[in-house]
Scaffold this motif. Structure first.
Motif, PDB file in Angstrom:
ATOM      1  N   UNK A  94      51.184  99.340 126.751  1.00 10.00           N
ATOM      2  CA  UNK A  94      52.502  98.969 127.283  1.00 10.00           C
ATOM      3  C   UNK A  94      52.691  99.354 128.755  1.00 10.00           C
ATOM      4  N   UNK A  95      52.472 100.620 129.159  1.00  9.73           N
ATOM      5  CA  UNK A  95      52.700 100.941 130.581  1.00  9.73           C
ATOM      6  C   UNK A  95      51.758 100.206 131.532  1.00  9.73           C
ATOM      7  N   UNK A  96      50.581  99.876 131.063  1.00  8.34           N
ATOM      8  CA  UNK A  96      49.630  99.119 131.896  1.00  8.34           C
ATOM      9  C   UNK A  96      50.183  97.718 132.149  1.00  8.34           C
ATOM     10  N   UNK A  97      50.722  97.084 131.102  1.00  7.95           N
ATOM     11  CA  UNK A  97      51.277  95.736 131.256  1.00  7.95           C
ATOM     12  C   UNK A  97      52.573  95.757 132.067  1.00  7.95           C
ATOM     13  N   UNK A  98      53.360  96.805 131.939  1.00 12.56           N
ATOM     14  CA  UNK A  98      54.569  96.925 132.757  1.00 12.56           C
ATOM     15  C   UNK A  98      54.197  97.014 134.241  1.00 12.56           C
TER      16      UNK A  98
ATOM     17  N   UNK B  19      43.438  96.466 118.000  1.00 11.99           N
ATOM     18  CA  UNK B  19      44.178  97.112 116.909  1.00 11.99           C
ATOM     19  C   UNK B  19      45.591  97.467 117.359  1.00 11.99           C
ATOM     20  N   UNK B  20      46.555  97.213 116.512  1.00 14.89           N
ATOM     21  CA  UNK B  20      47.954  97.426 116.907  1.00 14.89           C
ATOM     22  C   UNK B  20      48.256  98.885 117.208  1.00 14.89           C
ATOM     23  N   UNK B  21      47.449  99.795 116.718  1.00 10.59           N
ATOM     24  CA  UNK B  21      47.666 101.216 117.015  1.00 10.59           C
ATOM     25  C   UNK B  21      47.466 101.523 118.502  1.00 10.59           C
TER      26      UNK B  21
ATOM     27  N   UNK C  12      55.446  94.637 119.605  1.00 11.23           N
ATOM     28  CA  UNK C  12      54.607  94.535 120.790  1.00 11.23           C
ATOM     29  C   UNK C  12      54.083  93.108 120.920  1.00 11.23           C
ATOM     30  N   UNK C  13      54.992  92.155 121.082  1.00 11.53           N
ATOM     31  CA  UNK C  13      54.613  90.747 121.144  1.00 11.53           C
ATOM     32  C   UNK C  13      53.699  90.435 122.326  1.00 11.53           C
ATOM     33  N   UNK C  14      54.046  90.940 123.503  1.00  9.55           N
ATOM     34  CA  UNK C  14      53.239  90.632 124.681  1.00  9.55           C
ATOM     35  C   UNK C  14      51.823  91.182 124.526  1.00  9.55           C
TER      36      UNK C  14
ATOM     37  N   UNK D  26      55.519  89.181 138.315  1.00  8.91           N
ATOM     38  CA  UNK D  26      55.658  88.245 137.198  1.00  8.91           C
ATOM     39  C   UNK D  26      57.140  87.935 137.017  1.00  8.91           C
ATOM     40  N   UNK D  27      57.537  86.651 137.065  1.00  8.17           N
ATOM     41  CA  UNK D  27      58.957  86.307 136.890  1.00  8.17           C
ATOM     42  C   UNK D  27      59.483  86.837 135.551  1.00  8.17           C
ATOM     43  N   UNK D  28      60.562  87.589 135.618  1.00 14.67           N
ATOM     44  CA  UNK D  28      61.148  88.158 134.411  1.00 14.67           C
ATOM     45  C   UNK D  28      60.548  89.494 134.034  1.00 14.67           C
ATOM     46  N   UNK D  29      59.372  89.797 134.564  1.00 14.89           N
ATOM     47  CA  UNK D  29      58.732  91.079 134.298  1.00 14.89           C
ATOM     48  C   UNK D  29      58.380  91.294 132.838  1.00 14.89           C
ATOM     49  N   UNK D  30      58.259  92.545 132.474  1.00 12.61           N
ATOM     50  CA  UNK D  30      57.959  92.946 131.107  1.00 12.61           C
ATOM     51  C   UNK D  30      59.282  92.953 130.349  1.00 12.61           C
ATOM     52  N   UNK D  31      59.463  91.992 129.455  1.00 13.22           N
ATOM     53  CA  UNK D  31      60.760  91.806 128.802  1.00 13.22           C
ATOM     54  C   UNK D  31      60.801  92.518 127.459  1.00 13.22           C
ATOM     55  N   UNK D  32      61.855  93.298 127.269  1.00 16.23           N
ATOM     56  CA  UNK D  32      62.065  93.948 125.982  1.00 16.23           C
ATOM     57  C   UNK D  32      63.559  94.145 125.763  1.00 16.23           C
ATOM     58  N   UNK D  33      63.931  94.164 124.486  1.00 10.79           N
ATOM     59  CA  UNK D  33      65.321  94.366 124.099  1.00 10.79           C
ATOM     60  C   UNK D  33      65.336  95.208 122.844  1.00 10.79           C
ATOM     61  N   UNK D  34      66.496  95.737 122.529  1.00  4.74           N
ATOM     62  CA  UNK D  34      66.639  96.525 121.307  1.00  4.74           C
ATOM     63  C   UNK D  34      66.333  95.694 120.073  1.00  4.74           C
TER      64      UNK D  34
END
Length: 127
Positions: free
Chosen positions: A55-59, A47-49, A36-38, A67-75
């Motif tokens: 996540x859905x709030x930031x998406x 807290x990381x928990x 969860x870098x972002x 936001x250019x590129x949006x919420x970026x994630x990869x496997x």
């Protein structure tokens, strides 16, 4: 360099991070919240928990604010491969003209110059 586009701080975090999509509970645990870098960059004291709930709030924020590129994630394995490829390119790249010398400074430089305990350079006395 600074004449180029400089995004605001939040947009810069979206553009410079990529989250890892983990595949199982063990992977979720082994990444230790770093998947969860972002979330971490925007809310470093959270807290990381709590990151999965954020996540859905930031998406939605990325979508609502274009936001250019949006919420970026990869496997997770794709990210590891991307990192390996980047490290390989950097390691094989030619030196940059005018860049400061990066070898022989720091720990190895101190040893080579006799300033470290390993080189017998510090006796425990100050000043």
């Amino acid at each position: 360099l600074f004449e180029d586009y400089q995004p605001d701080w939040v947009t810069a975090q979206y553009q410079s991070t990529r989250n890892a999509v983990t595949t199982n509970p063990f992977s979720e645990w082994i990444w230790g919240g770093m998947q969860y870098q972002l979330e971490h960059h925007l809310f470093p004291s959270m807290p990381r928990s709590k990151y999965p709930k954020l996540k859905p709030i930031l998406q939605k924020f990325a979508e609502d604010n274009n936001i250019p590129g949006g919420y970026r994630e990869s496997g997770e394995f794709e990210i590891q491969k991307m990192n390996w490829d980047l490290y390989k390119r950097v390691a094989e790249a030619d030196a940059v003209e005018g860049a400061p010398y990066s070898r022989g400074h720091g720990q190895l430089g101190a040893i080579n110059l006799g300033f470290s305990p390993a080189a017998g350079g510090l006796t425990g006395k100050l000043g």
